[in-house]
Structure formats: C-alpha cells, structure tokens
Design a protein around this motif. Structure first.
Motif, PDB file in Angstrom:
ATOM      1  N   GLU A  67       0.825  -1.204   0.000  1.00  0.00           N
ATOM      2  CA  GLU A  67       0.000   0.000   0.000  1.00  0.00           C
ATOM      3  C   GLU A  67       0.860   1.254   0.000  1.00  0.00           C
ATOM      4  O   GLU A  67       1.874   1.347   0.704  1.00  0.00           O
ATOM      5  CB  GLU A  67      -0.935   0.012   1.219  1.00  0.00           C
ATOM      6  CG  GLU A  67      -1.926   1.175   1.172  1.00  0.00           C
ATOM      7  CD  GLU A  67      -3.019   1.079   2.219  1.00  0.00           C
ATOM      8  OE1 GLU A  67      -3.857   1.994   2.284  1.00  0.00           O
ATOM      9  OE2 GLU A  67      -3.026   0.088   2.979  1.00  0.00           O
ATOM     10  N   VAL A  68       0.426   2.229  -0.820  1.00  0.00           N
ATOM     11  CA  VAL A  68       1.095   3.522  -0.898  1.00  0.00           C
ATOM     12  C   VAL A  68       0.187   4.541  -0.216  1.00  0.00           C
ATOM     13  O   VAL A  68      -0.990   4.660  -0.565  1.00  0.00           O
ATOM     14  CB  VAL A  68       1.334   3.949  -2.363  1.00  0.00           C
ATOM     15  CG1 VAL A  68       2.007   5.321  -2.411  1.00  0.00           C
ATOM     16  CG2 VAL A  68       2.184   2.903  -3.087  1.00  0.00           C
ATOM     17  N   HIS A  69       0.712   5.253   0.760  1.00  0.00           N
ATOM     18  CA  HIS A  69      -0.092   6.223   1.495  1.00  0.00           C
ATOM     19  C   HIS A  69       0.027   7.597   0.835  1.00  0.00           C
ATOM     20  O   HIS A  69       1.092   8.209   0.826  1.00  0.00           O
ATOM     21  CB  HIS A  69       0.369   6.283   2.955  1.00  0.00           C
ATOM     22  CG  HIS A  69       0.184   4.990   3.688  1.00  0.00           C
ATOM     23  ND1 HIS A  69      -1.050   4.548   4.126  1.00  0.00           N
ATOM     24  CD2 HIS A  69       1.079   4.026   4.018  1.00  0.00           C
ATOM     25  CE1 HIS A  69      -0.922   3.375   4.714  1.00  0.00           C
ATOM     26  NE2 HIS A  69       0.362   3.028   4.659  1.00  0.00           N
ATOM     27  N   LEU A  70      -1.081   8.044   0.280  1.00  0.00           N
ATOM     28  CA  LEU A  70      -1.111   9.326  -0.418  1.00  0.00           C
ATOM     29  C   LEU A  70      -1.957  10.338   0.356  1.00  0.00           C
ATOM     30  O   LEU A  70      -2.908   9.957   1.043  1.00  0.00           O
ATOM     31  CB  LEU A  70      -1.709   9.160  -1.824  1.00  0.00           C
ATOM     32  CG  LEU A  70      -1.020   8.184  -2.780  1.00  0.00           C
ATOM     33  CD1 LEU A  70      -1.758   8.179  -4.123  1.00  0.00           C
ATOM     34  CD2 LEU A  70       0.441   8.551  -2.983  1.00  0.00           C
ATOM     35  N   THR A  71      -1.614  11.601   0.205  1.00  0.00           N
ATOM     36  CA  THR A  71      -2.469  12.661   0.749  1.00  0.00           C
ATOM     37  C   THR A  71      -3.711  12.755  -0.132  1.00  0.00           C
ATOM     38  O   THR A  71      -3.721  12.251  -1.261  1.00  0.00           O
ATOM     39  CB  THR A  71      -1.739  14.011   0.747  1.00  0.00           C
ATOM     40  OG1 THR A  71      -1.538  14.420  -0.620  1.00  0.00           O
ATOM     41  CG2 THR A  71      -0.402  13.919   1.470  1.00  0.00           C
ATOM     42  N   PRO A  72      -4.780  13.397   0.335  1.00  0.00           N
ATOM     43  CA  PRO A  72      -5.985  13.535  -0.496  1.00  0.00           C
ATOM     44  C   PRO A  72      -5.707  14.181  -1.859  1.00  0.00           C
ATOM     45  O   PRO A  72      -6.263  13.736  -2.875  1.00  0.00           O
ATOM     46  CB  PRO A  72      -6.906  14.403   0.369  1.00  0.00           C
ATOM     47  CG  PRO A  72      -6.520  14.072   1.762  1.00  0.00           C
ATOM     48  CD  PRO A  72      -5.024  13.892   1.711  1.00  0.00           C
ATOM     49  N   ILE A  73      -4.854  15.200  -1.892  1.00  0.00           N
ATOM     50  CA  ILE A  73      -4.552  15.861  -3.166  1.00  0.00           C
ATOM     51  C   ILE A  73      -3.757  14.926  -4.068  1.00  0.00           C
ATOM     52  O   ILE A  73      -4.026  14.825  -5.274  1.00  0.00           O
ATOM     53  CB  ILE A  73      -3.770  17.171  -2.940  1.00  0.00           C
ATOM     54  CG1 ILE A  73      -4.658  18.208  -2.271  1.00  0.00           C
ATOM     55  CG2 ILE A  73      -3.247  17.715  -4.275  1.00  0.00           C
ATOM     56  CD1 ILE A  73      -5.821  18.681  -3.101  1.00  0.00           C
ATOM     57  N   GLU A  74      -2.784  14.222  -3.512  1.00  0.00           N
ATOM     58  CA  GLU A  74      -1.995  13.280  -4.315  1.00  0.00           C
ATOM     59  C   GLU A  74      -2.905  12.198  -4.907  1.00  0.00           C
ATOM     60  O   GLU A  74      -2.756  11.818  -6.073  1.00  0.00           O
ATOM     61  CB  GLU A  74      -0.903  12.639  -3.465  1.00  0.00           C
ATOM     62  CG  GLU A  74       0.216  13.589  -3.087  1.00  0.00           C
ATOM     63  CD  GLU A  74       1.122  13.026  -2.001  1.00  0.00           C
ATOM     64  OE1 GLU A  74       2.160  13.644  -1.729  1.00  0.00           O
ATOM     65  OE2 GLU A  74       0.778  11.962  -1.407  1.00  0.00           O
ATOM     66  N   TYR A  75      -3.851  11.714  -4.095  1.00  0.00           N
ATOM     67  CA  TYR A  75      -4.765  10.688  -4.604  1.00  0.00           C
ATOM     68  C   TYR A  75      -5.632  11.243  -5.736  1.00  0.00           C
ATOM     69  O   TYR A  75      -5.831  10.575  -6.757  1.00  0.00           O
ATOM     70  CB  TYR A  75      -5.669  10.156  -3.485  1.00  0.00           C
ATOM     71  CG  TYR A  75      -6.686   9.170  -4.022  1.00  0.00           C
ATOM     72  CD1 TYR A  75      -6.337   7.845  -4.263  1.00  0.00           C
ATOM     73  CD2 TYR A  75      -7.974   9.589  -4.341  1.00  0.00           C
ATOM     74  CE1 TYR A  75      -7.249   6.954  -4.798  1.00  0.00           C
ATOM     75  CE2 TYR A  75      -8.899   8.705  -4.878  1.00  0.00           C
ATOM     76  CZ  TYR A  75      -8.536   7.391  -5.098  1.00  0.00           C
ATOM     77  OH  TYR A  75      -9.438   6.518  -5.660  1.00  0.00           O
ATOM     78  N   LYS A  76      -6.136  12.465  -5.581  1.00  0.00           N
ATOM     79  CA  LYS A  76      -6.953  13.066  -6.638  1.00  0.00           C
ATOM     80  C   LYS A  76      -6.163  13.203  -7.932  1.00  0.00           C
ATOM     81  O   LYS A  76      -6.678  12.941  -9.027  1.00  0.00           O
ATOM     82  CB  LYS A  76      -7.468  14.438  -6.193  1.00  0.00           C
ATOM     83  CG  LYS A  76      -8.597  14.401  -5.180  1.00  0.00           C
ATOM     84  CD  LYS A  76      -9.090  15.817  -4.873  1.00  0.00           C
ATOM     85  CE  LYS A  76     -10.231  15.820  -3.891  1.00  0.00           C
ATOM     86  NZ  LYS A  76     -10.715  17.201  -3.611  1.00  0.00           N
ATOM     87  N   LEU A  77      -4.904  13.628  -7.816  1.00  0.00           N
ATOM     88  CA  LEU A  77      -4.059  13.762  -9.002  1.00  0.00           C
ATOM     89  C   LEU A  77      -3.852  12.412  -9.680  1.00  0.00           C
ATOM     90  O   LEU A  77      -3.996  12.289 -10.905  1.00  0.00           O
ATOM     91  CB  LEU A  77      -2.701  14.361  -8.620  1.00  0.00           C
ATOM     92  CG  LEU A  77      -2.663  15.845  -8.288  1.00  0.00           C
ATOM     93  CD1 LEU A  77      -1.299  16.226  -7.725  1.00  0.00           C
ATOM     94  CD2 LEU A  77      -2.969  16.682  -9.525  1.00  0.00           C
ATOM     95  N   LEU A  78      -3.518  11.403  -8.886  1.00  0.00           N
ATOM     96  CA  LEU A  78      -3.275  10.076  -9.452  1.00  0.00           C
ATOM     97  C   LEU A  78      -4.530   9.504 -10.086  1.00  0.00           C
ATOM     98  O   LEU A  78      -4.478   8.947 -11.193  1.00  0.00           O
ATOM     99  CB  LEU A  78      -2.761   9.132  -8.362  1.00  0.00           C
ATOM    100  CG  LEU A  78      -2.456   7.701  -8.817  1.00  0.00           C
ATOM    101  CD1 LEU A  78      -1.391   7.695  -9.905  1.00  0.00           C
ATOM    102  CD2 LEU A  78      -2.027   6.843  -7.628  1.00  0.00           C
ATOM    103  N   ALA A  79      -5.671   9.643  -9.399  1.00  0.00           N
ATOM    104  CA  ALA A  79      -6.924   9.111  -9.933  1.00  0.00           C
ATOM    105  C   ALA A  79      -7.291   9.800 -11.250  1.00  0.00           C
ATOM    106  O   ALA A  79      -7.744   9.148 -12.204  1.00  0.00           O
ATOM    107  CB  ALA A  79      -8.042   9.288  -8.913  1.00  0.00           C
TER     108      ALA A  79
END
Length: 237
Positions: A160-172
């Motif tokens: 598992e990679v722990h992303l911040t909410p903004i990082e997750y939005k960018l990746l998604a």
C-alpha cells in the motif's frame, strides 16, 4: 466506444482538407489494418462522428468551414472518443488550447507516419484499457500500480502507498485519462477548482511528491510523463 468491426480493426475518422495529407494518412492506416473514414470539413466531420461513431478521430485544426478547436469542444459535449490533433500550428498556445478543449494528443506537421502510428497505438490501448476497466469494476491496474477507486487505496508492487488527499486526486485523474495529455489548467480546475486555477507552483509540488511515492526513479518516471509547458500524461506500462 464502438465495437471493433468484423475484420478486427478500429475505425479511424480522418478530418483533413489537404488531399495529399489525407491520402497519406488513409493509406497508412489501411496498410496497418485500420478501417478509415474521411471528412474534409467540420460539417462533414460532425456528420461522420455522429452517424459512424469512430473509435479515434485524427483532426486537422485548419478546416475551411470551422476551427478545429471549436469542433473538439462540440464533440466533447457528447463523446469521449480519443482525438489526435495533426496540425501545422506549432505554438504552445495552440497546443494548450486544443488539449484544454478536449484533444487527447497533438502532433505537428510535418510528421512521420511512424510517430502518428505510435500516437494511435496509445489511443487504442487506452480504449482497450477502458473497456477492461468497465468490465472488471472500479479498479485500475497499470504495471505494478493498482488503484481501487471504490476503496480509494493505491498499491505498488502489492504494497500500500499512502497518499495525501490531493496526491490521490491527481493520481486518480491521471489514471482515468491514461494516454491523454492533461493540461495544467485542466488538472488545476479538476483537482482544486476554479478558485485555484492559477496555482501552478502547488501543482508542481504535489506532482513531485506523488512521483516520489509511485516512481522507482522519480528523475526518470515510468508512469507520469511531463510535457514541458503543457501538462502531464499517465503512460501505459
């Protein structure tokens, strides 16, 4: 996405008013096994796009009856068909405008047929990936990277990679548009909203931290490609 025809080929709509260029592209596609449709004006292009539902559109911006960027905007109101721009306009401003309007890629004239075919392969791989994602549920897989959109979790090499909410939005956002160049403005508006649409430094900072978490070598990224002065693209592994 349309179904692939009985010969197994994707249907490609060529929108080009230069007869020589249109003939070159059509012949190249035919040799490679694609099924080609042709249009020389914006009006004819819209008719072909709405009635024949092509899998990919190759579009020249300088049409006799319409500006290609306006045509892209019109198509994007009802279709997500990949659009590859092939244009003599070389300014970054024109490229950004076309990509912001909804184009997936931009190729400047003169171009090699090998490069055009490479861009087309990216587009068709994206179609195949989207079709697989639709069939398998809300999970994105690309090489060792896996995004579970329902659980909002990311794994790399099964860890598992722990992303911040903004990082997750960018990746998604990048994952859902694999193979497509997303401009800085498009990303900022989607992730932060219109109020922060000019905050390019923040985007670069978050993109750098995201790369550190998912790229084996952030200096030579495998997943997120930078298009200098334009935006970013998720590559298909």
């Amino acid at each position: 996405m349309t179904a692939i025809d009985e010969h197994g080929a994707y249907t490609i709509l060529i929108v080009e008013d230069d007869t020589a260029v249109k003939s070159l592209i059509a012949t190249t596609l035919k040799v490679q096994g694609y099924r080609g449709l042709e249009a020389s004006t914006g009006t004819a292009a819209l008719l072909e796009a709405t009635t024949k539902n092509p899998d990919v559109i190759i579009l020249d911006l300088g049409l006799p009856d319409a500006d290609g960027i306006d045509l892209i905007r019109e198509i994007r109101t009802w279709s997500r068909t990949p659009i590859i721009v092939v244009s003599a306009r070389t300014d970054d401003a024109d490229k950004v405008a076309a990509l912001d309007a909804g184009a997936d890629d931009y190729l400047t004239k003169p171009f090699s047929v090998e490069e055009l075919l490479a861009r087309l392969r990216v587009a068709t791989r994206r179609l195949a990936a989207e079709g697989a994602a639709d069939a398998d549920g809300p999970v994105y897989e690309n090489g060792s990277l896996r995004v579970d959109f329902a659980a909002r979790t990311v794994t790399l090499n099964d860890e598992e990679v722990h992303l911040t909410p903004i990082e997750y939005k960018l990746l998604a956002l990048l994952a859902r548009n694999t193979g497509k160049v997303l401009t800085h403005n498009a990303i900022l508006k989607e992730v932060w909203g219109n109020a922060f649409a000019s905050d390019l430094p923040s985007l670069r900072v978050f993109m750098a931290t995201l790369r550190k978490k998912i790229e084996p070598d952030p200096a030579h990224p495998d997943y997120i490609q930078t298009h200098v002065g334009i935006g970013y693209r998720m590559l298909r592994k």
